[in-house]
Write a protein that holds these residues in place. Structure first.
Motif, mmCIF file in Angstrom:
data_model
loop_
_atom_site.group_PDB
_atom_site.id
_atom_site.type_symbol
_atom_site.label_atom_id
_atom_site.label_comp_id
_atom_site.label_asym_id
_atom_site.label_seq_id
_atom_site.Cartn_x
_atom_site.Cartn_y
_atom_site.Cartn_z
ATOM 1 N N LYS A 61 0.603 4.318 -2.786
ATOM 2 C CA LYS A 61 0.436 5.741 -2.469
ATOM 3 C C LYS A 61 1.553 6.561 -3.099
ATOM 4 O O LYS A 61 1.313 7.626 -3.680
ATOM 5 C CB LYS A 61 0.414 5.952 -0.955
ATOM 6 C CG LYS A 61 -0.863 5.398 -0.336
ATOM 7 C CD LYS A 61 -0.969 5.705 1.145
ATOM 8 C CE LYS A 61 -2.313 5.176 1.664
ATOM 9 N NZ LYS A 61 -2.290 4.945 3.113
ATOM 10 N N VAL A 106 0.831 -1.212 0.000
ATOM 11 C CA VAL A 106 0.000 0.000 0.000
ATOM 12 C C VAL A 106 0.870 1.269 0.000
ATOM 13 O O VAL A 106 0.598 2.194 -0.776
ATOM 14 C CB VAL A 106 -1.028 -0.031 1.152
ATOM 15 C CG1 VAL A 106 -1.752 1.303 1.262
ATOM 16 C CG2 VAL A 106 -2.025 -1.158 0.920
ATOM 17 N N TYR A 125 -7.015 -0.699 -2.190
ATOM 18 C CA TYR A 125 -6.609 0.666 -2.540
ATOM 19 C C TYR A 125 -7.094 1.035 -3.942
ATOM 20 O O TYR A 125 -7.615 2.116 -4.162
ATOM 21 C CB TYR A 125 -5.087 0.776 -2.432
ATOM 22 C CG TYR A 125 -4.562 2.166 -2.659
ATOM 23 C CD1 TYR A 125 -4.585 3.110 -1.628
ATOM 24 C CD2 TYR A 125 -4.051 2.551 -3.888
ATOM 25 C CE1 TYR A 125 -4.107 4.392 -1.824
ATOM 26 C CE2 TYR A 125 -3.573 3.837 -4.098
ATOM 27 C CZ TYR A 125 -3.599 4.748 -3.069
ATOM 28 O OH TYR A 125 -3.132 6.020 -3.267
ATOM 29 N N TYR A 126 -6.943 0.099 -4.896
ATOM 30 C CA TYR A 126 -7.341 0.406 -6.281
ATOM 31 C C TYR A 126 -8.834 0.213 -6.514
ATOM 32 O O TYR A 126 -9.368 0.767 -7.466
ATOM 33 C CB TYR A 126 -6.498 -0.390 -7.285
ATOM 34 C CG TYR A 126 -5.132 0.223 -7.443
ATOM 35 C CD1 TYR A 126 -4.932 1.334 -8.257
ATOM 36 C CD2 TYR A 126 -4.046 -0.273 -6.736
ATOM 37 C CE1 TYR A 126 -3.689 1.927 -8.361
ATOM 38 C CE2 TYR A 126 -2.796 0.308 -6.837
ATOM 39 C CZ TYR A 126 -2.626 1.403 -7.651
ATOM 40 O OH TYR A 126 -1.399 1.998 -7.748
#
Ligand code: ADP
Length: 183
Positions: A94, A90, A156-157
């Motif tokens: 970012k 992650v 996250y995506y």
């Protein structure tokens, strides 16, 4: 076009990324290959990461991000690329967003290769690439790390709505056809 190809070790990311690179005329950037070449050339970075990589552990985020950011400055990446093996955590995802923002670029698609775990282990142990991290014990370790560190990258995506799931079981050609349809 900027593409990420994502999936566990042995999912066929490298194989498909090479085909995509040729078909769409965009460079293939594999962090694993980049690191293997640093080790082969016995560079300062190569010496530092050798034992980590051989054990099947992840290279530290800051090293990975720095090398990717440097690499992406090359002119050949200016019209797009396919990323293979990155982002794998992650924090890397970012950092990659920040790299994109600085360049006012965006990611077009995130290809998620789906392959059942038994098949992954089989593929890696029979592919015979002679990689020092392709032994049963190290593969097990890499899969554990994948589950713990890399799978969260999916969440996250997911918020970005750019994930395309690709069934990664079948012949290389068949899987490539599925990818072309998704693209
Ligand atoms: P695989 O997907 O089969 O594990 P790769 O070539 O993508 O093969 O990666 C091999 C090794 O390279 C990883 O186990 C790790 O040690 C290192 N590596 C590659 N990409 C990254 C990354 N983004 N972050 C940390 N380590 C990485």
């Amino acid at each position: 076009m900027r593409i990420i190809i994502f999936g566990p070790p042995g999912a066929g990311k490298g194989t498909q990324a090479k085909l995509i690179s040729r078909e769409y005329d965009i460079p293939h950037l594999s962090t694993g290959e980049l690191f293997r070449s640093e080790i082969r050339n016995n560079t300062e970075l190569g010496k530092k990461i050798k034992s980590t990589m051989n054990a099947g552990n992840l290279v530290a985020d800051e090293k990975v991000v720095a090398i990717v950011e440097e690499e992406l400055k090359k002119n050949k990446y200016k019209n797009g690329y396919i990323l293979d093996g990155f982002p794998r955590t992650v924090p890397q995802a970012k950092a990659f967003d920040e790299i994109l923002e600085k360049k006012d670029n965006e990611l077009n698609i995130f290809l998620k290769l789906v392959v059942p775990e038994e098949e992954l282990v089989n593929r890696i142990l029979t592919r015979g690439e002679g990689r020092s991290d392709d032994t049963p014990k190290k593969v097990k370790n890499r899969l554990q790390i994948y589950r713990r560190e890399t799978q969260p990258v999916l969440n996250y995506y997911e918020q970005k709505n750019i994930i395309k799931e690709i069934d990664g079981v079948g012949s290389i050609e068949k899987i490539f056809c599925r990818i072309k349809e998704a693209l």
